[in-house]
Design an enzyme around this catalytic site. Structure first.
Site, mmCIF file in Angstrom:
data_model
loop_
_atom_site.group_PDB
_atom_site.id
_atom_site.type_symbol
_atom_site.label_atom_id
_atom_site.label_comp_id
_atom_site.label_asym_id
_atom_site.label_seq_id
_atom_site.Cartn_x
_atom_site.Cartn_y
_atom_site.Cartn_z
ATOM 1 C CG HIS A 55 -46.883 30.769 -1.131
ATOM 2 N ND1 HIS A 55 -47.416 30.091 -0.194
ATOM 3 C CD2 HIS A 55 -45.704 31.307 -0.750
ATOM 4 C CE1 HIS A 55 -46.659 30.346 0.780
ATOM 5 N NE2 HIS A 55 -45.760 30.926 0.480
ATOM 6 C CD GLU A 87 -38.825 31.907 3.683
ATOM 7 O OE1 GLU A 87 -39.061 33.149 3.221
ATOM 8 O OE2 GLU A 87 -39.696 30.919 3.897
#
Length: 326
Positions: free
Chosen positions: A116, A290
């Site tokens: 992101h 993650e």
């Protein structure tokens, strides 16, 4: 990272028919790495993703400003370009690599992809536009998720990326970041893959944090599945990426003390997906990690801790080093 959107459609956990034989293989690769969590087993999950958790409720595709609580937490498209092309970085080029030192990783190139971008929320139309990820079209990027207190995933990923870069450079690696807070948004998922390819990286890793439901805890590593369609062809990188993923997962457990995900990967912390542009378009060994679930209070306390983020970076570094020294 929150995987609702671009490269992160939520996978549905399922058991792989190859689980038993792979369990034996992984046990031989990372002996003792899982500490009290048992034998490490590789698993082929349903989907794959540019960082994809089981629940991407925390991801936002529109321009929603970060929560006001963020400061309190610890720690492409214009009318002149083809619709499927990614935007150029603000600086005109991806984050430059810094001079490599002498060490065991001298001559190795690592691309770190911080998931992101902290400024994505200001560019809703740009990040929501579709780009070609080889097999289909997906949004350029997402804003990512955040802790319940409002600390954004994009800040977490940049912090860990900086710590990881420092560790790898001390070992002699040449390190490049896909973005370093030097772009107005993105880059799009197709460009993130392209940066690693053009660098001819020996390994690439995309850093994220999940946005799943409370009670869902632990980390997981996402590896590319076999894809040969359109512009995507992962056949040459599936095996080395699986090896990279196992090395990273084993080292992450050992260094951070974190358990593998209790909601994906059948307790192995390893998931295979085929829907993520960042993996589908890669021509170099690549995985996503993650690091934990930002929407779970216990995991969030770790993710917002500077000392824990240093451990996370060390675990990822150790896994990369093990893979690159093979």
């Amino acid at each position: 990272m929150s995987y609702t959107g671009p490269d992160f459609e939520p996978p549905q956990p399922r058991r792989s028919p190859l689980r038993r034989p792979l369990t034996v293989a992984v046990a031989a690769l990372v002996p003792g790495a899982l500490l009290g969590w048992g034998v490490y087993a590789a698993v082929g999950g349903p989907d794959d993703g540019d960082g994809g958790g089981a629940d991407r409720a925390g991801a936002v595709r529109t321009s929603a400003a970060p929560s006001a609580g963020a400061s309190a937490a610890p720690g492409e498209a214009d009318g002149k370009k083809p619709a499927g092309s990614s935007p150029a970085p603000t600086s005109g080029k991806p984050s430059a690599s810094r001079p490599a030192a002498t060490g065991p990783l001298k001559g190795k190139v690592v691309v770190i992809d911080p998931g992101h971008n902290p400024a994505n929320f200001r560019h809703a139309s740009e990040i929501n536009r579709k780009v070609n990820v080889g097999t289909h079209w997906k949004e350029c990027d997402t804003t990512g998720t955040a802790t319940n207190a409002g600390w954004p995933e994009a800040k977490f990923t940049l912090d860990v990326a900086h710590r990881l870069r420092d560790l790898l450079e001390k070992q002699g690696a040449t390190v490049k970041l896909t973005q370093d807070g030097d772009r107005s948004y993105g880059p799009c998922v197709d460009e993130r893959a392209r940066i690693g390819n053009e660098a001819k990286a020996d390994a690439a890793i995309s850093i994220h944090a999940d946005g799943s439901g409370a009670g869902n805890r632990g980390f997981h590593v996402i590896m590319p599945g076999p894809v040969h369609e359109g512009a995507a062809d992962t056949r040459a990188i599936v095996a080395p990426s699986a090896e990279l993923g196992k090395n990273v997962a084993g080292a992450f457990v050992r260094v951070t003390g974190s358990a593998p995900s209790n909601y994906l990967g059948d307790g192995t912390g390893l998931v295979t997906r085929t829907d993520l542009g960042g993996l589908n378009l890669s021509t170099v060994p690549k995985v996503f990690i993650e690091c934990g679930n930002m929407r779970d209070g216990t995991d969030a306390a770790l993710l917002t801790s500077g000392s824990w983020r240093q451990k996370a970076a060390q675990g990822i570094s150790d896994g990369l080093t093990s893979f690159l020294s093979r």
